[in-house]
Design a protein around this motif. Sequence first.
Motif, PDB file in Angstrom:
ATOM      1  N   PRO A  61      88.978  25.468  72.786  1.00  0.00           N
ATOM      2  CA  PRO A  61      87.612  25.903  73.087  1.00  0.00           C
ATOM      3  C   PRO A  61      86.743  24.734  73.529  1.00  0.00           C
ATOM      4  O   PRO A  61      86.865  23.629  73.000  1.00  0.00           O
ATOM      5  CB  PRO A  61      87.127  26.486  71.754  1.00  0.00           C
ATOM      6  N   HIS A  62      85.890  24.973  74.505  1.00  0.00           N
ATOM      7  CA  HIS A  62      84.926  23.987  75.019  1.00  0.00           C
ATOM      8  C   HIS A  62      85.592  22.804  75.723  1.00  0.00           C
ATOM      9  O   HIS A  62      84.934  21.804  75.993  1.00  0.00           O
ATOM     10  CB  HIS A  62      84.006  23.461  73.909  1.00  0.00           C
ATOM     11  N   SER A  63      86.880  22.918  76.016  1.00  0.00           N
ATOM     12  CA  SER A  63      87.563  21.829  76.713  1.00  0.00           C
ATOM     13  C   SER A  63      87.495  22.040  78.222  1.00  0.00           C
ATOM     14  O   SER A  63      87.168  23.127  78.708  1.00  0.00           O
ATOM     15  CB  SER A  63      89.028  21.754  76.276  1.00  0.00           C
ATOM     16  N   TRP A  64      87.804  20.982  78.968  1.00  0.00           N
ATOM     17  CA  TRP A  64      87.882  21.075  80.429  1.00  0.00           C
ATOM     18  C   TRP A  64      88.887  22.139  80.833  1.00  0.00           C
ATOM     19  O   TRP A  64      88.657  22.892  81.792  1.00  0.00           O
ATOM     20  CB  TRP A  64      88.271  19.708  80.985  1.00  0.00           C
ATOM     21  N   TYR A  65      89.992  22.212  80.103  1.00  0.00           N
ATOM     22  CA  TYR A  65      91.032  23.190  80.428  1.00  0.00           C
ATOM     23  C   TYR A  65      90.539  24.620  80.216  1.00  0.00           C
ATOM     24  O   TYR A  65      90.863  25.520  81.007  1.00  0.00           O
ATOM     25  CB  TYR A  65      92.286  22.920  79.595  1.00  0.00           C
ATOM     26  N   ALA A  66      89.776  24.841  79.171  1.00  0.00           N
ATOM     27  CA  ALA A  66      89.211  26.171  78.936  1.00  0.00           C
ATOM     28  C   ALA A  66      88.245  26.545  80.050  1.00  0.00           C
ATOM     29  O   ALA A  66      88.226  27.691  80.524  1.00  0.00           O
ATOM     30  CB  ALA A  66      88.506  26.212  77.581  1.00  0.00           C
ATOM     31  N   ALA A  67      87.448  25.583  80.501  1.00  0.00           N
ATOM     32  CA  ALA A  67      86.500  25.837  81.597  1.00  0.00           C
ATOM     33  C   ALA A  67      87.238  26.167  82.886  1.00  0.00           C
ATOM     34  O   ALA A  67      86.823  27.052  83.651  1.00  0.00           O
ATOM     35  CB  ALA A  67      85.598  24.621  81.792  1.00  0.00           C
ATOM     36  N   GLN A  68      88.343  25.474  83.129  1.00  0.00           N
ATOM     37  CA  GLN A  68      89.134  25.746  84.322  1.00  0.00           C
ATOM     38  C   GLN A  68      89.714  27.153  84.295  1.00  0.00           C
ATOM     39  O   GLN A  68      89.721  27.861  85.309  1.00  0.00           O
ATOM     40  CB  GLN A  68      90.273  24.719  84.436  1.00  0.00           C
TER      41      GLN A  68
END
Length: 314
Positions: free
Chosen positions: A255-262
Amino acid sequence: KELQTAKADKPKPQKPAEPKAQRLMVVAIDAGHGGEDPGARGPSGTYEKTIVLQIAKKLEALVNGKAGMRAVMVRDGDYYVPLVERRKIAREKHEADVFVSIHADAFTDARAHGASVFALSNRGATSARARYLAKIANESDRVAGVYEEEKDDSSLLSVLADLRMNGSMAGSLYLGRQVLLEMGKVTKLHGNRDRVEQAGFAVLKEPEMVSILVETGFISNPTEELNLRSSAHQDKLARSIVNGVDAYFRNHPAPHSWYAAQRREHGEQYRIQPGDTLSEIARQYSVSEQAIRNANALSGDRIVVGQVLKIPGS
């Protein structure tokens, strides 16, 4: 004067809240052995501790060059770090998401060759070789002269740790599989096996951290010793590891990581592998089965090997 007072009392417009920063996933890189513990020694005198530190530094640069992740080094020079301390540095000091311990294998038969990946097991080793390697690795503290027996505070704490560990072990096996698949593209795998093995490696016993141990090849094999000393081959090994870690983060975005945003922005794609089921894929990506059906116009649960599914954002 009254007009000036009214202007002064007028509330200032609120500054819009800034979006929450995208967290970088932290990769702890552990170069095995070091200092008083040289590890294995190749036929021409190459020390394992030297080779794995070189690979670790290349991996550090690659991780720091990737969007969405950053590296921390457990050791960055020729000194020894006790096994328990390695885990603490990674998890307690740096709050690492992933721990990668790098080693170079050795055996009495110089023909033994190939890379392999190991994860923790708390129910016995998956092979005699895995058991042997864990025994050798766990002797590092004794070799370095800093051995101290780990103690459990109570049987209850041990059980609770095991429960938490089971969750991280599942992630470790998945990470190990991704790294093996990538390593198989640049070097031979031991026994041509693409299966992650398990044993009781002390350095991997961190309940809340996904952890693997990578054997980059047999330093006891003259050909592989030569390869392991090659900067170009080290680059390939390091790149295969970071590609495997990247695949793991893409499939398990925090959660809240760059990967989650992607994933929220672009979604994901997944190619069906033998043995896959829709429910397992949904669980792997933390989305509902129905969401996958809707995104791919599926009327049921039938999927076929090689089929590419669009994974909607969670």
